[in-house]
Design a protein around this motif. Structure first.
Motif, PDB file in Angstrom:
ATOM      1  N   LEU A   1     -13.868  -9.866 -45.318  1.00 24.93           N
ATOM      2  CA  LEU A   1     -12.914  -9.828 -46.164  1.00 24.93           C
ATOM      3  C   LEU A   1     -11.788  -8.915 -45.927  1.00 24.93           C
ATOM      4  CD1 LEU A   1     -15.264  -9.204 -49.243  1.00 24.93           C
ATOM      5  CD2 LEU A   1     -14.214 -11.237 -48.563  1.00 24.93           C
ATOM      6  N   GLY A   2     -11.942  -8.007 -45.357  1.00 18.39           N
ATOM      7  CA  GLY A   2     -10.806  -7.085 -44.995  1.00 18.39           C
ATOM      8  C   GLY A   2      -9.940  -7.665 -43.872  1.00 18.39           C
ATOM      9  N   ILE A   3     -10.542  -8.393 -43.017  1.00 10.99           N
ATOM     10  CA  ILE A   3      -9.748  -8.741 -41.779  1.00 10.99           C
ATOM     11  C   ILE A   3      -8.830 -10.115 -42.393  1.00 10.99           C
ATOM     12  CG2 ILE A   3      -9.758 -10.480 -39.925  1.00 10.99           C
ATOM     13  CD1 ILE A   3     -11.988  -9.026 -38.711  1.00 10.99           C
ATOM     14  N   SER A   4      -9.483 -10.765 -43.417  1.00 12.58           N
ATOM     15  CA  SER A   4      -8.768 -12.101 -43.881  1.00 12.58           C
ATOM     16  C   SER A   4      -7.441 -11.594 -44.881  1.00 12.58           C
ATOM     17  CB  SER A   4      -9.624 -12.969 -44.719  1.00 12.58           C
ATOM     18  OG  SER A   4     -10.178 -12.240 -45.885  1.00 12.58           O
ATOM     19  N   SER A   5      -7.935 -10.439 -45.556  1.00 13.52           N
ATOM     20  CA  SER A   5      -6.795 -10.099 -46.541  1.00 13.52           C
ATOM     21  C   SER A   5      -5.809  -9.365 -45.675  1.00 13.52           C
ATOM     22  CB  SER A   5      -7.357  -9.001 -47.403  1.00 13.52           C
ATOM     23  OG  SER A   5      -8.002  -8.037 -46.887  1.00 13.52           O
ATOM     24  N   THR A   6      -6.038  -8.405 -44.470  1.00 19.09           N
ATOM     25  CA  THR A   6      -5.082  -7.700 -43.780  1.00 19.09           C
ATOM     26  C   THR A   6      -4.251  -8.622 -42.885  1.00 19.09           C
ATOM     27  OG1 THR A   6      -6.942  -7.187 -42.247  1.00 19.09           O
ATOM     28  CG2 THR A   6      -6.506  -5.464 -43.487  1.00 19.09           C
ATOM     29  N   VAL A   7      -4.842  -9.627 -42.383  1.00 18.69           N
ATOM     30  CA  VAL A   7      -3.961 -10.352 -41.466  1.00 18.69           C
ATOM     31  C   VAL A   7      -3.137 -11.353 -42.586  1.00 18.69           C
ATOM     32  CG1 VAL A   7      -5.497 -12.539 -41.595  1.00 18.69           C
ATOM     33  CG2 VAL A   7      -4.184 -11.913 -39.436  1.00 18.69           C
ATOM     34  N   GLY A   8      -3.366 -11.662 -43.705  1.00 21.17           N
ATOM     35  CA  GLY A   8      -2.841 -12.259 -44.400  1.00 21.17           C
ATOM     36  C   GLY A   8      -1.573 -11.641 -44.994  1.00 21.17           C
ATOM     37  N   ALA A   9      -1.671 -10.389 -45.135  1.00 21.75           N
ATOM     38  CA  ALA A   9      -0.761  -9.334 -45.729  1.00 21.75           C
ATOM     39  C   ALA A   9       0.220  -8.883 -44.546  1.00 21.75           C
ATOM     40  CB  ALA A   9      -1.289  -8.185 -46.093  1.00 21.75           C
ATOM     41  N   CYS A  10       0.158  -9.254 -43.386  1.00 19.89           N
ATOM     42  CA  CYS A  10       0.956  -8.845 -42.132  1.00 19.89           C
ATOM     43  C   CYS A  10       1.527 -10.057 -41.538  1.00 19.89           C
ATOM     44  CB  CYS A  10       0.035  -7.784 -41.349  1.00 19.89           C
ATOM     45  SG  CYS A  10      -0.893  -6.647 -41.948  1.00 19.89           S
ATOM     46  N   VAL A  11       1.114 -11.184 -41.427  1.00 20.54           N
ATOM     47  CA  VAL A  11       1.454 -12.189 -40.639  1.00 20.54           C
ATOM     48  C   VAL A  11       1.862 -13.650 -41.335  1.00 20.54           C
ATOM     49  CG1 VAL A  11       0.993 -13.551 -38.534  1.00 20.54           C
ATOM     50  CG2 VAL A  11      -0.100 -11.446 -38.844  1.00 20.54           C
ATOM     51  N   LEU A  12       3.271 -14.002 -41.008  1.00 11.87           N
ATOM     52  CA  LEU A  12       3.519 -15.332 -41.638  1.00 11.87           C
ATOM     53  C   LEU A  12       2.723 -16.483 -41.179  1.00 11.87           C
ATOM     54  CD1 LEU A  12       7.508 -14.998 -41.158  1.00 11.87           C
ATOM     55  CD2 LEU A  12       6.244 -14.501 -43.435  1.00 11.87           C
ATOM     56  N   ARG A  13       2.958 -17.696 -41.818  1.00 12.50           N
ATOM     57  CA  ARG A  13       2.179 -18.625 -41.301  1.00 12.50           C
ATOM     58  C   ARG A  13       2.885 -19.479 -40.251  1.00 12.50           C
ATOM     59  NH1 ARG A  13       0.943 -19.785 -47.165  1.00 12.50           N
ATOM     60  NH2 ARG A  13      -1.250 -20.130 -47.404  1.00 12.50           N
ATOM     61  N   ASP A  14       4.167 -19.203 -40.172  1.00 14.49           N
ATOM     62  CA  ASP A  14       5.132 -20.146 -38.955  1.00 14.49           C
ATOM     63  C   ASP A  14       6.053 -19.139 -38.492  1.00 14.49           C
ATOM     64  OD1 ASP A  14       4.088 -23.124 -39.215  1.00 14.49           O
ATOM     65  OD2 ASP A  14       4.721 -22.544 -41.280  1.00 14.49           O
ATOM     66  N   ALA A  15       6.033 -19.222 -37.278  1.00 10.46           N
ATOM     67  CA  ALA A  15       7.200 -18.290 -36.450  1.00 10.46           C
ATOM     68  C   ALA A  15       7.437 -19.071 -35.114  1.00 10.46           C
ATOM     69  CB  ALA A  15       6.548 -16.689 -36.180  1.00 10.46           C
ATOM     70  N   SER A  16       8.625 -18.782 -34.569  1.00 10.23           N
ATOM     71  CA  SER A  16       8.986 -19.531 -33.225  1.00 10.23           C
ATOM     72  C   SER A  16       8.506 -18.664 -32.301  1.00 10.23           C
ATOM     73  CB  SER A  16      10.485 -19.820 -33.487  1.00 10.23           C
ATOM     74  OG  SER A  16      11.275 -18.690 -33.596  1.00 10.23           O
ATOM     75  N   GLY A  17       8.581 -17.461 -32.411  1.00 10.13           N
ATOM     76  CA  GLY A  17       8.522 -16.546 -31.283  1.00 10.13           C
ATOM     77  C   GLY A  17       9.979 -16.218 -30.660  1.00 10.13           C
ATOM     78  N   SER A  18      10.907 -16.796 -30.908  1.00 12.51           N
ATOM     79  CA  SER A  18      12.175 -16.554 -30.197  1.00 12.51           C
ATOM     80  C   SER A  18      13.103 -15.491 -30.922  1.00 12.51           C
ATOM     81  CB  SER A  18      13.032 -17.716 -30.218  1.00 12.51           C
ATOM     82  OG  SER A  18      14.279 -17.490 -29.787  1.00 12.51           O
ATOM     83  N   LEU A  19      13.597 -14.581 -30.146  1.00  8.42           N
ATOM     84  CA  LEU A  19      14.566 -13.381 -30.646  1.00  8.42           C
ATOM     85  C   LEU A  19      15.856 -13.961 -31.205  1.00  8.42           C
ATOM     86  CD1 LEU A  19      13.777 -10.683 -28.072  1.00  8.42           C
ATOM     87  CD2 LEU A  19      12.753 -10.803 -30.213  1.00  8.42           C
ATOM     88  N   ASN A  20      16.102 -15.147 -30.789  1.00  4.46           N
ATOM     89  CA  ASN A  20      17.339 -15.686 -31.427  1.00  4.46           C
ATOM     90  C   ASN A  20      17.400 -16.304 -32.573  1.00  4.46           C
ATOM     91  OD1 ASN A  20      18.521 -15.482 -28.605  1.00  4.46           O
ATOM     92  ND2 ASN A  20      17.618 -17.408 -28.103  1.00  4.46           N
ATOM     93  N   ASP A  21      16.138 -16.069 -33.377  1.00  7.25           N
ATOM     94  CA  ASP A  21      16.014 -16.670 -34.868  1.00  7.25           C
ATOM     95  C   ASP A  21      16.156 -15.576 -35.523  1.00  7.25           C
ATOM     96  OD1 ASP A  21      15.628 -19.216 -34.307  1.00  7.25           O
ATOM     97  OD2 ASP A  21      13.352 -18.793 -34.352  1.00  7.25           O
ATOM     98  N   SER A  22      16.579 -14.297 -35.139  1.00  3.72           N
ATOM     99  CA  SER A  22      16.934 -12.881 -35.951  1.00  3.72           C
ATOM    100  C   SER A  22      18.341 -13.201 -36.506  1.00  3.72           C
ATOM    101  CB  SER A  22      16.611 -11.779 -35.232  1.00  3.72           C
ATOM    102  OG  SER A  22      16.924 -10.777 -35.961  1.00  3.72           O
TER     103      SER A  22
END
Length: 1033
Positions: free
Chosen positions: A414-435
């Motif tokens: 329960l802790g891992i699912s809630s913490t990771v869901g509060a910290c990480v987006l579903r989709d990301a490109s990994g490119s710094l140019n998207d800032s």
């Protein structure tokens, strides 16, 4: 009279006080909690103190678990010094040794004195002078070993490794639960189902596993458990019929789980290789290569023994805890721009709200698909139970360790699912140019624009696109990788050990053929090395699939089936109200267990319905095989208790129902003696009673009985009946005579409405050579049976029924060529009789001379329902006259049709009134000649004297007055022999003996009626009450 003990056992007694009691009855007893430090007469198990009341002994009280830890070498090397009861010198007080199962502990069982010994032994017998005799409870005196010898024995004896509840159960279960799913799939499941539904998936899984854990705790505390895990618990609770199939399925499921976690480890290694551009072949084959190499390493660790395996698991647990701390710390560290580009922004309310709801993607975007993928992460709850044979105290360790492991792993999920869901987006490109931030002043997910990759579905990072989220979030990524390695390898190692342990127990029970080879154990822990190798090859086969999401649903199905049967075992054992169901773990409910069983089956079909059908088909096939084979095991299962409850309930219910002619069944008491001595009589009655009505084989034990089979061997005779597939009870009864024994059996046998209503006997072929008393005993038995309102059947065969002379030599040889323990058995050879062969198209001829209520017609009808008699044609012969023959035949045909009896032909005997042939009548008179009184020309006084000396003989007056009846019997025999030459069976109405008819004359009539027939003949008579009806109410 000291209590046997050892220094090792005394060191284990910490919290239990030493009780003192006085041997003097008059003063009140004195109790003390002081620990005795001095010993009397060199006995370390008892300290002796002086007292004004007499000698006082301080005896340490040991728990069962402490006692069971002593090795058999230490027990057997001590001189037996049991404390006697105050009633007798050879009577003993209660002690653990009398209840230990010898086959389980590997040592000779010590038994208490039998009733025979207690009744015959003199009061002044000294306890130490007794010798150990099986069944008497008398023990041999062994010399007391010296201290040096005892130490040498302890050093040379290999002690098996035993684990406590922490290392043996809790850590093992936690490592199994913290498997590959937590590190590689939990974040992906959170992206698909959202935080709320992910929690629901986790709690649903935990609910199933927690209920199962409660059931496991109840079963494991209902007596001492040994190796075999879930299979041992289910088989000892529900019996081998359900235990055997689940043992195979559960062993196979553990082997698949080993492959699952190994593939998870191999995937992580493959990703590392791709990251450093060190691909071996290609992504799929790399998983296969690494997986096979890994499972080979796990096999070598397992072969090294449980001690090395346990140390490895502790190391994995330590690494795993460090990785958890590393992850939690990482969630609080401010993310770098590189991590933000990959979707990690630390704790953020916007991200948390976005990830609360589900976002199903791809063909696997379904709630139950997510549940099917996640559920294998909860299946490790049986890891501790699977090695119950290696635990110090399984009854305490399994409940405590399993429930603790479920609690802490649930919190972590329960802790891992809630913490990771509060910290990480579903989709990301990994490119710094998207800032989209200006001069770095913007912080949070609003400063990044990942919409182009979302629209094109080209995002490579985020919860939904990569499985290595925990590595990215953590403070130090390699520690998460080490945690993944520890979790996957520890789970795979645990399953690698569990599968062979369960399979070894199954193999040793000899339920299935051709698998006993894998049951052999090696070393001090009886390691199943052969089963390890078999598990290895199964795991390798599924590792070659190299697809984690394909293996997971299969394992979910197998484990859910195991959980369903474990819960049902607990439920069924609870509702049977068996006195043997006394689990010390009280925190369970029969209805909760039933709910767990039902929900497990429902989940099987909701997850993968086709796999559920395959699983149940396999279970039912294996169940059918075990049911057909009926393995010779008796584990006191709840199925036996349930069968007893049902039989008792139905018997009581049946007692309140009035008898109805439509439900009449010939319930037979068969005077077989030892059943294997008269197999034809047993087979004949079984032909029309099997699965239809009651059959009881009565064995009257008379003082002059010299049967070749030991009369006390009831169990062996019952086994003989079972091997012959005869559904019958066997009831021996001691009686002074045949008449007395039969009279008692007719009145005493049975239960409620399940009582005999028909007596079946064999024809007394030696009636002309036997003693007059024996003949009179036989005929009066028939008379008494009619007086008690029972039907009577007398079976006669041309060669007789008693085959004792044929098997006498065989039994003697069997007895003298075996040891005493085996000499009580009856030889396995089965004598075939005419009633075990197909009768073809022969006829069953029924001579219905007298209306007895229909029993004479009912028996042949029941016979024709059997496969062996199905083609036989029933012919009914009735007495009539020439003038009305056709009318009489039509009336009988009409009556039989109303009875709905399939009769091939009805024949009217019009010549029954003709006098018999003179030669046949002469033969009858010659038969009676030795039994005639011949009083025609003698005076009355002489006649009375002769009758007094020979009451069984027939006077000339009696013979002359009953001559017409004798002639009719002879004439009927002539008709039978003429019409039934090729019959398979002849049934003739049995004449009822009148009180004025001499026994010898009546026996001669029976002999005449059935004489000269080459087929079996049955003299049959009902009790003159209807057993057939053509009414529907």
């Amino acid at each position: 009279m000291g209590q046997r003990s050892s220094k090792r056992s005394l060191e284990k007694v910490h919290s239990i006080p030493h009780f003192q009691f006085s041997l003097n009855d008059e003063p009140p007893p004195h109790y003390s909690s002081n620990r005795g430090d001095s010993f009397s007469n060199g006995d370390p198990g008892m300290s002796r103190h002086s007292s004004s009341d007499g000698p006082v002994f301080s005896i340490p009280v040991k728990t069962e678990s402490e006692t069971s830890d002593q090795t058999s070498e230490q027990r057997d090397s001590r001189q037996d010094s049991r404390r006697p009861s105050i009633y007798s010198a050879i009577d003993t007080v209660p002690q653990l040794d009398f209840y230990i199962n010898a086959t389980a502990t590997g040592r000779l069982r010590r038994s208490r004195p039998s009733l025979e010994v207690l009744r015959k032994a003199a009061d002044d017998v000294e306890l130490g002078s007794q010798t150990d005799v099986e069944g008497t409870g008398q023990m041999p005196a062994a010399p007391e070993p010296t201290q040096d010898g005892a130490k040498a024995g302890r050093n040379t004896a290999a002690q098996p490794v035993r684990f406590g509840w922490v290392t043996g159960v809790m850590i093992r279960c936690m490592l199994n639960i913290w498997g590959v799913i937590m590190f590689l799939r939990l974040s992906w499941i959170t992206s698909q189902a959202g935080i709320l539904l992910t929690w629901l998936i986790i709690l649903m899984s935990v609910a199933v596993t927690s209920i199962t854990a409660l059931s496991v705790s109840a079963i494991s505390t209902n007596g001492k458990v040994y190796s075999g895990g879930a299979y041992f618990m289910i088989s000892r609770t529900l019996g081998p019929e359900l235990g055997g199939p689940i043992g195979l399925v559960f062993s196979f499921a553990n082997a698949l789980a080993c492959a699952l976690n190994t593939v998870g480890f191999a995937e992580t290694v493959r990703d590392l290789l791709k990251e450093y551009n060190a691909v071996i072949v290609d992504p799929v084959n790399d998983v296969r290569i690494v997986g096979v190499a890994t499972v080979t390493m796990l096999l070598l660790i397992s072969l090294a023994g449980m001690e090395w395996e346990s140390k490895t698991q502790v190391l994995f647990f330590a690494i795993l805890m460090v990785s958890f701390v590393n992850y939690i710390v990482g969630t609080f560290i401010p993310p770098t721009p590189q991590k933000q580009a990959m979707g990690f922004f630390g704790y953020n309310g916007e991200i948390f709200v976005t990830n609360l709801m589900p976002d199903w993607r791809g063909p696997e975007g379904d709630f139950f698909q997510m549940f099917a993928i996640f559920f294998p992460s909860a299946i490790g709850i049986l890891s501790g139970a699977n090695i119950c044979g290696d635990l110090k105290d399984p009854e305490k360790a399994i409940p405590k360790g399993t429930l603790s492991a479920i609690f802490w792993t649930t919190v972590s999920y329960l802790g891992i699912s809630s913490t990771v869901g509060a910290c990480v987006l579903r989709d990301a490109s990994g490119s710094l140019n998207d800032s989209i931030s200006v001069n770095g002043s913007c912080k949070g997910p609003g400063c990044w624009d990942f919409s182009p990759c979302e629209a094109n579905q080209t995002c490579n990072y985020g919860l939904a696109n990569t499985f290595q989220i925990l590595t990215m979030v953590s403070g130090f990524g390699p520690l998460i990788t080490a945690g993944i390695f520890s979790a996957t390898l520890s789970s795979a190692l645990a399953f690698m050990v569990s599968a062979p342990k369960v399979f070894q127990c199954l193999c040793r029970d000899n339920i299935y053929p051709y698998i006993g080879f894998f049951g052999k154990g090696y070393g001090k822990n009886q390691e199943p090395l052969r089963a390890y190798v078999l598990t290895y090859f199964i795991a390798v086969a599924f590792i070659l699939i190299a697809e984690l999401n394909v293996i997971a649903p299969l394992i979910s199905n197998f484990f859910l089936c195991s959980y369903a049967l474990i819960n049902f075992s607990c439920f069924h054992a609870s509702i049977t109200n068996s006195p043997g169901w006394r689990p010390s773990f009280r925190y369970y409910s029969r209805w909760t267990a039933l709910f767990g069983a039902v929900i497990s089956v429902v989940l099987m079909f909701l997850l993968t319905w086709w796999a559920a059908l395959v699983t149940f088909s396999l279970i039912f096939f294996l169940l059918g095989y075990v049911t057909y084979k009926k393995p010779a095991v008796n584990w006191g299962s709840s199925m036996q208790a349930g069968t007893y409850n049902m039989a008792l309930s139905y018997s009581v219910s049946l007692s309140g129902v009035e008898d109805h002619v439509k439900n009449f069944r010939p319930q037979c008491l068969v005077l077989t003696g030892p059943p294997n001595v008269r197999p034809a009589l047993v087979d004949f009655v079984s032909s029309f009673t099997k699965n239809i009505s009651l059959m009881i084989c009565g064995d009257i034990l008379m003082d002059n009985d010299k049967s070749v089979v030991p009369q006390h061997n009831t169990e062996a005779l019952v086994k003989w009946l079972n091997r012959r597939k005869v559904r019958s009870f066997y009831t021996p009864f001691a009686g002074a005579s045949l008449r007395e024994g039969t009279h008692s059996l007719l009145q005493a046998t049975g239960l409620g409405k399940l009582k005999p209503n028909t007596l079946v006997m064999g024809f007394k072929t030696n009636w002309q050579e036997c003693t007059p008393h024996s003949l009179e005993d036989y005929i009066t038995t028939v008379n008494d049976t009619f007086d008690l309102n029972y039907g009577v059947c007398i079976l006669r065969m041309m060669d007789g029924l008693d085959i004792s002379e044929e098997i006498e030599c065989e039994v003697k040889c069997f007895t003298f060529t075996t040891d005493d323990a085996a000499s009580d058995e009856v030889p396995n050879e089965q004598t075939r009789t005419v009633f075990q062969t197909k009768q073809g198209k022969k006829t069953i001829d029924v001579y219905w001379i007298s209306d007895d209520g229909g029993l004479t017609l009912l028996v042949p009808y029941l016979l024709t329902r059997r496969k062996r008699w199905r083609q036989s044609k029933v012919r009914v012969f009735i007495v009539g006259d020439q003038q009305n023959m056709e009318q009489q035949r039509k009336e009988m045909v009409s009556l039989l049709r109303k009875f709905r009896l399939d009769v091939h032909d009805v024949i009217v005997m019009t010549d029954s009134e003709r006098p018999p042939l003179s030669k046949n009548m002469k033969r009858f008179e010659e038969t009676l000649e030795p039994f005639r009184l011949k009083d025609g020309l003698k005076e009355e006084a002489a006649v009375q004297e002769l009758r007094k000396d020979c009451p069984w003989k027939v006077s000339d007056k009696e013979l002359e007055s009953l001559k017409p009846k004798s002639e009719k019997k002879v004439r009927l025999n002539e008709i039978i022999r003429r019409n039934s030459k090729h019959a398979a069976l002849v049934l003739v109405s049995l004449p009822v003996p009148r009180t004025d008819c001499p026994s010898v004359l009546y026996m001669a009539w029976l002999d005449t009626l059935t004489g000269g027939l080459h087929c079996p003949a049955l003299l049959i008579r009902g009790n003159q009450q209807n057993v057939l009806t053509f009414y529907c109410q």
